[in-house]
Design a protein around this motif. Structure first.
Motif, PDB file in Angstrom:
ATOM      1  N   UNK A 106       0.845  -1.202   0.000  1.00 61.49           N
ATOM      2  CA  UNK A 106       0.000   0.000   0.000  1.00 61.49           C
ATOM      3  C   UNK A 106       0.880   1.251   0.000  1.00 61.49           C
ATOM      4  N   UNK A 107       1.903   1.268   0.852  1.00 59.38           N
ATOM      5  CA  UNK A 107       2.814   2.419   0.895  1.00 59.38           C
ATOM      6  C   UNK A 107       3.518   2.591  -0.444  1.00 59.38           C
ATOM      7  N   UNK A 108       3.932   1.489  -1.058  1.00 64.22           N
ATOM      8  CA  UNK A 108       4.578   1.568  -2.369  1.00 64.22           C
ATOM      9  C   UNK A 108       3.642   2.192  -3.403  1.00 64.22           C
ATOM     10  N   UNK A 109       2.365   1.864  -3.330  1.00 65.85           N
ATOM     11  CA  UNK A 109       1.403   2.467  -4.242  1.00 65.85           C
ATOM     12  C   UNK A 109       1.270   3.959  -4.025  1.00 65.85           C
ATOM     13  N   UNK A 125       2.234  -0.935 -15.691  1.00 70.99           N
ATOM     14  CA  UNK A 125       2.392  -0.027 -14.551  1.00 70.99           C
ATOM     15  C   UNK A 125       1.043   0.291 -13.929  1.00 70.99           C
ATOM     16  N   UNK A 126       0.032   0.488 -14.767  1.00 69.91           N
ATOM     17  CA  UNK A 126      -1.304   0.738 -14.238  1.00 69.91           C
ATOM     18  C   UNK A 126      -1.785  -0.452 -13.419  1.00 69.91           C
ATOM     19  N   UNK A 127      -1.546  -1.667 -13.907  1.00 68.83           N
ATOM     20  CA  UNK A 127      -1.973  -2.845 -13.167  1.00 68.83           C
ATOM     21  C   UNK A 127      -1.219  -2.955 -11.837  1.00 68.83           C
ATOM     22  N   UNK A 128       0.067  -2.639 -11.849  1.00 69.59           N
ATOM     23  CA  UNK A 128       0.843  -2.656 -10.607  1.00 69.59           C
ATOM     24  C   UNK A 128       0.294  -1.627  -9.626  1.00 69.59           C
ATOM     25  N   UNK A 129      -0.029  -0.450 -10.126  1.00 67.40           N
ATOM     26  CA  UNK A 129      -0.611   0.600  -9.282  1.00 67.40           C
ATOM     27  C   UNK A 129      -1.920   0.113  -8.656  1.00 67.40           C
ATOM     28  N   UNK A 130      -2.791  -0.474  -9.477  1.00 68.23           N
ATOM     29  CA  UNK A 130      -4.063  -0.993  -8.951  1.00 68.23           C
ATOM     30  C   UNK A 130      -3.822  -2.068  -7.899  1.00 68.23           C
ATOM     31  N   UNK A 136      -3.946  -4.784  -2.684  1.00 64.14           N
ATOM     32  CA  UNK A 136      -3.231  -5.038  -1.432  1.00 64.14           C
ATOM     33  C   UNK A 136      -4.133  -4.771  -0.233  1.00 64.14           C
ATOM     34  N   UNK A 137      -4.940  -3.726  -0.325  1.00 62.51           N
ATOM     35  CA  UNK A 137      -5.924  -3.473   0.733  1.00 62.51           C
ATOM     36  C   UNK A 137      -6.922  -4.625   0.788  1.00 62.51           C
ATOM     37  N   UNK A 138      -7.288  -5.130  -0.380  1.00 63.82           N
ATOM     38  CA  UNK A 138      -8.175  -6.283  -0.426  1.00 63.82           C
ATOM     39  C   UNK A 138      -7.568  -7.504   0.233  1.00 63.82           C
ATOM     40  N   UNK A 139      -6.269  -7.724   0.050  1.00 61.42           N
ATOM     41  CA  UNK A 139      -5.624  -8.887   0.671  1.00 61.42           C
ATOM     42  C   UNK A 139      -5.659  -8.781   2.195  1.00 61.42           C
TER      43      UNK A 139
END
Length: 283
Positions: A106-109, A125-130, A136-139
């Protein structure tokens, strides 16, 4: 960014709660107290680092503050003294097995937004951002909800991306005012924007093609989410069911409105939101 506005907690405060009336607030109110409090603690963390990324001052100041958050999360898992502002995460980490890597993701995002304004990222990159700001919040969330590991991670993957792509489509004008453009570079190039700027993209007569394609990606992730939800225990999926259904109303409203300027801000009708809340809050 995506989270509903609220203030981050000071060390002496209880975890910040989402804005009353929001889809997230309604979904969290469905949870038993221990799960609800854990989600509020995770929400407060996400809200705090989101505020750093968006409104934390000069870029070097934002980078330094995010580095301090990274160090605080590391300390939370190190077995020694826990920094005051992550004390509210001690119980959720212990009780639900929340993973350090997801908090750090989350911090990396947030750092992706803090380091430079994102403008037309490539699809990867967009997929990595998502993944970082939403999945990650979902996990973290699916562990609190009590889903099994494999379907929980799959649900976090798909529902996080569905919600984030919906947010991107909803917020294209507001993001442009910040100098940001999250629409993928490849799709913008396909309509003739080889060097897109937020202003040029939003004024382009074929913007609708890009937005329609991104909406179709979101729809595919919603569909995958519902397939996972259908195979999971209903008790563990009440909150994600409500979130998926409520956010899909936004995507429907955006699709009906269209993409031509001027783009009025969309909000699903109260009766439709109430119907979603009653259906998924009771069943």
């Amino acid at each position: 960014m995506t989270a509903a506005a609220t203030t981050a907690p000071t060390p002496a405060e209880a975890p910040a709660q989402p804005a009353a009336g929001s889809s997230f607030y309604t979904a969290m109110r469905l949870l038993p107290a221990a799960q609800r409090d854990a989600m509020y603690a995770v929400y407060a963390f996400c809200r705090a680092v989101d505020d750093v990324a968006d409104d934390g001052g000069a870029r070097d100041v934002r980078a330094a503050e995010l580095a301090r958050w990274r160090a605080d999360i590391d300390a939370l898992y190190a077995g020694g003294p826990v920094p005051a502002r992550v004390q509210t995460l001690v119980g959720p980490v212990r009780d639900f097995g929340l993973e350090r890597e997801d908090f750090q993701a989350v911090i990396d995002g947030m750092a992706m937004d803090a380091e430079a304004d994102i403008v037309a990222p490539d699809a990867a990159t967009l997929d990595l951002y998502c993944d970082r700001v939403a999945s990650a919040v979902g996990r973290l969330s699916v562990r609190i909800f009590g889903l099994a590991e494999a379907p929980g991670r799959d649900l976090a993957h798909h529902l996080g991306r569905a919600l984030q792509l919906t947010n991107i489509l909803r917020d294209i004008d507001e993001d442009a005012e910040r100098g940001r453009l999250y629409l993928p570079r490849e799709r913008l190039a396909a309509i003739g924007l080889a060097r897109p700027t937020p202003e040029a993209a939003l004024a382009h007569p074929r913007l609708g093609e890009v937005c329609t394609a991104l909406a179709a990606e979101a729809e595919a992730h919603y569909a995958a989410s519902w397939r996972i939800i259908a195979g999971a225990p209903r008790k563990a999926t009440r909150a994600p069911r409500l979130m998926a259904a409520a956010y899909h109303l936004y995507l429907d409203a955006l699709t009906r409105r269209g993409w031509a300027a001027p783009r009025a801000r969309v909000k699903p009708g109260k009766l439709r939101l109430l119907a979603v809340a009653l259906r998924h809050g009771i069943l």
